[in-house]
Scaffold this active site. Structure first.
Site, PDB file in Angstrom:
ATOM      1  N   ARG A   5      -6.035  -9.272  11.169  1.00 55.37           N
ATOM      2  CA  ARG A   5      -4.841  -9.859  10.540  1.00 55.37           C
ATOM      3  C   ARG A   5      -4.207 -10.861  11.475  1.00 55.37           C
ATOM      4  O   ARG A   5      -4.364 -10.769  12.700  1.00 55.37           O
ATOM      5  CB  ARG A   5      -3.838  -8.765  10.170  1.00 55.37           C
ATOM      6  CG  ARG A   5      -3.295  -7.898  11.308  1.00 55.37           C
ATOM      7  CD  ARG A   5      -2.177  -8.491  12.096  1.00 55.37           C
ATOM      8  NE  ARG A   5      -1.458  -7.510  12.916  1.00 55.37           N
ATOM      9  CZ  ARG A   5      -0.720  -7.837  13.959  1.00 55.37           C
ATOM     10  NH1 ARG A   5      -0.634  -9.075  14.354  1.00 55.37           N
ATOM     11  NH2 ARG A   5      -0.078  -6.902  14.654  1.00 55.37           N
ATOM     12  N   GLU A  23       7.234  -7.212   8.656  1.00 59.35           N
ATOM     13  CA  GLU A  23       7.687  -7.584  10.007  1.00 59.35           C
ATOM     14  C   GLU A  23       7.662  -9.105  10.212  1.00 59.35           C
ATOM     15  O   GLU A  23       8.516  -9.669  10.891  1.00 59.35           O
ATOM     16  CB  GLU A  23       6.816  -6.881  11.047  1.00 59.35           C
ATOM     17  CG  GLU A  23       7.202  -7.207  12.461  1.00 59.35           C
ATOM     18  CD  GLU A  23       6.392  -6.422  13.486  1.00 59.35           C
ATOM     19  OE1 GLU A  23       6.110  -5.232  13.236  1.00 59.35           O
ATOM     20  OE2 GLU A  23       6.040  -7.003  14.519  1.00 59.35           O
ATOM     21  N   ARG A  63       1.673 -11.690   6.586  1.00 57.06           N
ATOM     22  CA  ARG A  63       0.588 -11.088   7.351  1.00 57.06           C
ATOM     23  C   ARG A  63      -0.654 -11.367   6.519  1.00 57.06           C
ATOM     24  O   ARG A  63      -0.766 -10.885   5.386  1.00 57.06           O
ATOM     25  CB  ARG A  63       0.791  -9.578   7.517  1.00 57.06           C
ATOM     26  CG  ARG A  63       1.846  -9.202   8.569  1.00 57.06           C
ATOM     27  CD  ARG A  63       1.316  -9.472   9.966  1.00 57.06           C
ATOM     28  NE  ARG A  63       2.287  -9.285  11.031  1.00 57.06           N
ATOM     29  CZ  ARG A  63       2.470  -8.152  11.705  1.00 57.06           C
ATOM     30  NH1 ARG A  63       1.776  -7.070  11.389  1.00 57.06           N
ATOM     31  NH2 ARG A  63       3.322  -8.080  12.681  1.00 57.06           N
ATOM     32  N   CYS A  94       8.061 -10.135  16.705  1.00 55.54           N
ATOM     33  CA  CYS A  94       7.811  -9.273  17.865  1.00 55.54           C
ATOM     34  C   CYS A  94       7.030 -10.074  18.916  1.00 55.54           C
ATOM     35  O   CYS A  94       6.009 -10.694  18.585  1.00 55.54           O
ATOM     36  CB  CYS A  94       6.996  -8.053  17.436  1.00 55.54           C
ATOM     37  SG  CYS A  94       6.567  -6.968  18.812  1.00 55.54           S
ATOM     38  N   THR A 114       4.961  -9.308  21.043  1.00 54.55           N
ATOM     39  CA  THR A 114       3.555  -8.917  21.240  1.00 54.55           C
ATOM     40  C   THR A 114       2.620  -9.689  20.326  1.00 54.55           C
ATOM     41  O   THR A 114       1.422  -9.727  20.556  1.00 54.55           O
ATOM     42  CB  THR A 114       3.324  -7.416  20.962  1.00 54.55           C
ATOM     43  OG1 THR A 114       3.579  -7.160  19.586  1.00 54.55           O
ATOM     44  CG2 THR A 114       4.188  -6.542  21.829  1.00 54.55           C
ATOM     45  N   ARG A 143      -4.902   2.935  18.738  1.00 59.03           N
ATOM     46  CA  ARG A 143      -3.869   3.427  17.808  1.00 59.03           C
ATOM     47  C   ARG A 143      -4.464   4.537  16.958  1.00 59.03           C
ATOM     48  O   ARG A 143      -5.666   4.708  16.891  1.00 59.03           O
ATOM     49  CB  ARG A 143      -3.394   2.309  16.860  1.00 59.03           C
ATOM     50  CG  ARG A 143      -2.686   1.168  17.543  1.00 59.03           C
ATOM     51  CD  ARG A 143      -2.097   0.170  16.529  1.00 59.03           C
ATOM     52  NE  ARG A 143      -1.446  -0.930  17.230  1.00 59.03           N
ATOM     53  CZ  ARG A 143      -0.762  -1.903  16.647  1.00 59.03           C
ATOM     54  NH1 ARG A 143      -0.623  -1.920  15.332  1.00 59.03           N
ATOM     55  NH2 ARG A 143      -0.195  -2.859  17.349  1.00 59.03           N
ATOM     56  N   GLU A 192       0.295   1.670  13.756  1.00 54.67           N
ATOM     57  CA  GLU A 192       1.033   1.816  15.002  1.00 54.67           C
ATOM     58  C   GLU A 192       1.914   3.060  14.966  1.00 54.67           C
ATOM     59  O   GLU A 192       2.494   3.395  13.933  1.00 54.67           O
ATOM     60  CB  GLU A 192       1.907   0.580  15.176  1.00 54.67           C
ATOM     61  CG  GLU A 192       2.608   0.587  16.493  1.00 54.67           C
ATOM     62  CD  GLU A 192       2.956  -0.819  16.920  1.00 54.67           C
ATOM     63  OE1 GLU A 192       3.308  -1.612  16.067  1.00 54.67           O
ATOM     64  OE2 GLU A 192       2.852  -1.075  18.120  1.00 54.67           O
TER      65      GLU A 192
HETATM   66  P1  ADP Z   1      -0.593  -4.270  11.868  1.00 52.35           P
HETATM   67  O1  ADP Z   1      -0.442  -4.919  10.546  1.00 52.35           O
HETATM   68  O2  ADP Z   1       0.297  -4.807  12.907  1.00 52.35           O
HETATM   69  O3  ADP Z   1      -1.988  -4.299  12.285  1.00 52.35           O
HETATM   70  P2  ADP Z   1      -0.475  -1.312  11.665  1.00 52.35           P
HETATM   71  O4  ADP Z   1      -1.014  -0.870  12.973  1.00 52.35           O
HETATM   72  O5  ADP Z   1       0.715  -0.594  11.143  1.00 52.35           O
HETATM   73  O6  ADP Z   1      -0.002  -2.813  11.680  1.00 52.35           O
HETATM   74  O7  ADP Z   1      -1.638  -1.232  10.612  1.00 52.35           O
HETATM   75  C1  ADP Z   1      -1.415  -1.583   9.270  1.00 52.35           C
HETATM   76  C2  ADP Z   1      -2.359  -0.853   8.351  1.00 52.35           C
HETATM   77  O8  ADP Z   1      -3.681  -1.332   8.538  1.00 52.35           O
HETATM   78  C3  ADP Z   1      -2.407   0.654   8.593  1.00 52.35           C
HETATM   79  O9  ADP Z   1      -2.513   1.309   7.345  1.00 52.35           O
HETATM   80  C4  ADP Z   1      -3.705   0.825   9.346  1.00 52.35           C
HETATM   81  O10 ADP Z   1      -4.291   2.100   9.190  1.00 52.35           O
HETATM   82  C5  ADP Z   1      -4.554  -0.237   8.704  1.00 52.35           C
HETATM   83  N1  ADP Z   1      -5.695  -0.640   9.533  1.00 52.35           N
HETATM   84  C6  ADP Z   1      -5.668  -1.185  10.754  1.00 52.35           C
HETATM   85  N2  ADP Z   1      -6.909  -1.414  11.208  1.00 52.35           N
HETATM   86  C7  ADP Z   1      -7.756  -0.994  10.241  1.00 52.35           C
HETATM   87  C8  ADP Z   1      -9.168  -0.952  10.098  1.00 52.35           C
HETATM   88  N3  ADP Z   1      -9.977  -1.423  11.046  1.00 52.35           N
HETATM   89  N4  ADP Z   1      -9.678  -0.439   8.959  1.00 52.35           N
HETATM   90  C9  ADP Z   1      -8.868   0.014   7.971  1.00 52.35           C
HETATM   91  N5  ADP Z   1      -7.547  -0.005   8.046  1.00 52.35           N
HETATM   92  C10 ADP Z   1      -6.976  -0.506   9.162  1.00 52.35           C
HETATM   93  C1  CIR Z   2       7.765  -0.881  19.886  1.00 48.85           C
HETATM   94  O1  CIR Z   2       8.393  -1.483  20.750  1.00 48.85           O
HETATM   95  O2  CIR Z   2       7.105   0.137  20.092  1.00 48.85           O
HETATM   96  C2  CIR Z   2       7.830  -1.441  18.480  1.00 48.85           C
HETATM   97  N1  CIR Z   2       8.916  -2.367  18.414  1.00 48.85           N
HETATM   98  C3  CIR Z   2       6.515  -2.119  18.124  1.00 48.85           C
HETATM   99  C4  CIR Z   2       6.019  -3.087  19.152  1.00 48.85           C
HETATM  100  C5  CIR Z   2       4.729  -3.767  18.739  1.00 48.85           C
HETATM  101  N2  CIR Z   2       3.645  -3.142  19.362  1.00 48.85           N
HETATM  102  C6  CIR Z   2       2.522  -3.652  19.771  1.00 48.85           C
HETATM  103  O3  CIR Z   2       1.927  -3.147  20.680  1.00 48.85           O
HETATM  104  N3  CIR Z   2       2.056  -4.711  19.121  1.00 48.85           N
END
Ligand code: ADP
Ligand code: CIR
Length: 346
Positions: free
Chosen positions: A116, A215, A219, A261, A263, A299, A304
């Site tokens: 993403r 966020e 995305r 964010c 990060t 993770r 997260e």
């Molecule tokens: P981000 O959008 O920042 O990556 P998250 O860590 O919250 O945020 O992940 C968003 C969603 O994407 C969650 O439901 C997570 O389980 C899913 N996800 C992340 N990586 C994978 C993957 N490789 N395969 C399937 N689902 C994934």
């Molecule tokens: C935190 O500080 O834990 C949350 N605000 C999420 C930060 C984003 N985390 C990351 O590692 N990308």
């Protein structure tokens, strides 16, 4: 309880980058400053102050936050990405430059792959400082642009408001949709007026998805079952280029794509696999030695701040700024290759 405009106190053992880098001196220097959108230091740090278990703890309200509050943001960015204030960001979304052979031809380890990027609309505040009207306008414009996409990117927009609860729960459980009520986002002001203005666009196969106004304002996501990382990256790369023809994104020469964010700055890319590593998981020191070597983050499988289930982990690139998109994915590919080799030995 922290009082407004007073130097916050953090509990013993707090490990957030906010708590590490917010000195009393920096706080006093910045506490009365506000960006043109009225975003103040106390808004930027609120999430980390009320959630001392944050990893980072700060959010930007707009592009200006990164300069006005640079004495706080710069050391955090430096520590997270290894990127200094003199550095410049760089971009490369060309799939031909990625070395991603099939790492798991028998499908024994990699359950699914997802890449993403975050994007925010140019010349508007970021989510923590946006108004309801601006947010709704983004939803309208971006969803209309997306609904004009063709080929395998063609799909439909589903607003969160009015979405059937069972459908929503299934989309979240299947990893397609963002969750509701995240306390880190809540404290950052990112959940204001929820669920209005939020939603998800996806194609029929749910291999190309766009989250709107979570966020970040967009995305853009490419995902599928199995471990064909090149296919996932190629789809994402062409989707980004298509969307960029219609929507102007916030970008700076120094920080790359601007995100709420720190990060996520730069490429704003997180390339991940859900991967079965039950044996390696018995020795987290060995596991972490490999992920650290390749700049990867571990993770749980519900995103997260979630836990692993059944020895399945979400492994993704940690660096996103000062490296290209190809390098982000390459970090993940190289690390996953070594993780699989180690798991096979055990
Ligand atoms: P981000 O959008 O920042 O990556 P998250 O860590 O919250 O945020 O992940 C968003 C969603 O994407 C969650 O439901 C997570 O389980 C899913 N996800 C992340 N990586 C994978 C993957 N490789 N395969 C399937 N689902 C994934
Ligand atoms: C935190 O500080 O834990 C949350 N605000 C999420 C930060 C984003 N985390 C990351 O590692 N990308």
């Amino acid at each position: 309880m922290n009082k407004k405009n007073e130097f916050p106190t953090f509990p013993a053992g707090c490990e957030s980058l906010l708590c590490k880098h917010l000195t009393k001196e920096i706080f006093e220097e910045l506490k009365d400053k506000k960006t043109q959108n009225g975003f103040a230091l106390e808004d930027a740090i609120h999430s980390g102050v009320v959630n001392p278990d944050s990893g980072i703890g700060v959010y930007a309200g707009d592009l200006e936050s990164y300069t006005l509050f640079s004495k706080l943001f710069d050391p955090i960015i430096q520590e997270y990405h290894g990127f200094s204030p003199e550095d410049k960001h760089k971009s490369n979304l060309n799939p031909n430059d990625l070395d991603a052979p099939n790492l798991d031809p028998k499908g024994e380890y990699i359950v699914s792959t997802r890449i993403r990027v975050g994007r925010n609309v140019a010349d508007l505040p970021l989510g923590p400082a946006i108004t309801k009207e601006q947010r709704n306008e983004i939803e309208k414009n971006v969803s209309q642009s997306l609904q004009a996409m063709s080929g395998n990117l063609a799909g439909r927009y589903y607003p969160l408001k009015g979405m059937n609860d069972d459908i929503k729960a299934a989309l979240i459980a299947d990893h397609f949709l963002f969750k509701t009520g995240d306390r880190f986002l809540e404290a950052a002001g990112l959940n204001r007026n929820w669920p209005e203005g939020r939603g998800i666009y996806h194609n029929d196969e749910k291999t190309f998805l766009v989250w709107i106004n979570e966020e970040d304002q967009l995305r853009i996501i490419s995902m599928q079952m199995g471990g064909n990382i090149l296919e996932v990256f190629t789809r994402l790369s062409s989707a980004i280029q298509e969307i960029e023809k219609k929507v102007a994104f916030s970008y700076s020469e120094h920080l790359g794509y601007i995100t709420s964010c720190p990060t996520n700055l730069g490429t704003a890319m997180r390339a991940s696999v859900h991967i079965k590593l039950p044996k390696l998981a018995q020795d987290m020191t060995a596991f972490k030695a490999i992920t650290d070597k390749h700049f990867l983050q571990i993770r749980g499988i519900h995103g997260e701040h979630s836990e692993s289930e059944g020895g399945v982990y979400d492994i993704s690139n940690k660096r996103r700024l000062g490296v290209t998109e190809v390098e982000c994915v390459q970090d993940m590919v190289n690390g996953v290759k070594e993780l699989i080799a180690k798991e096979k030995l055990l």
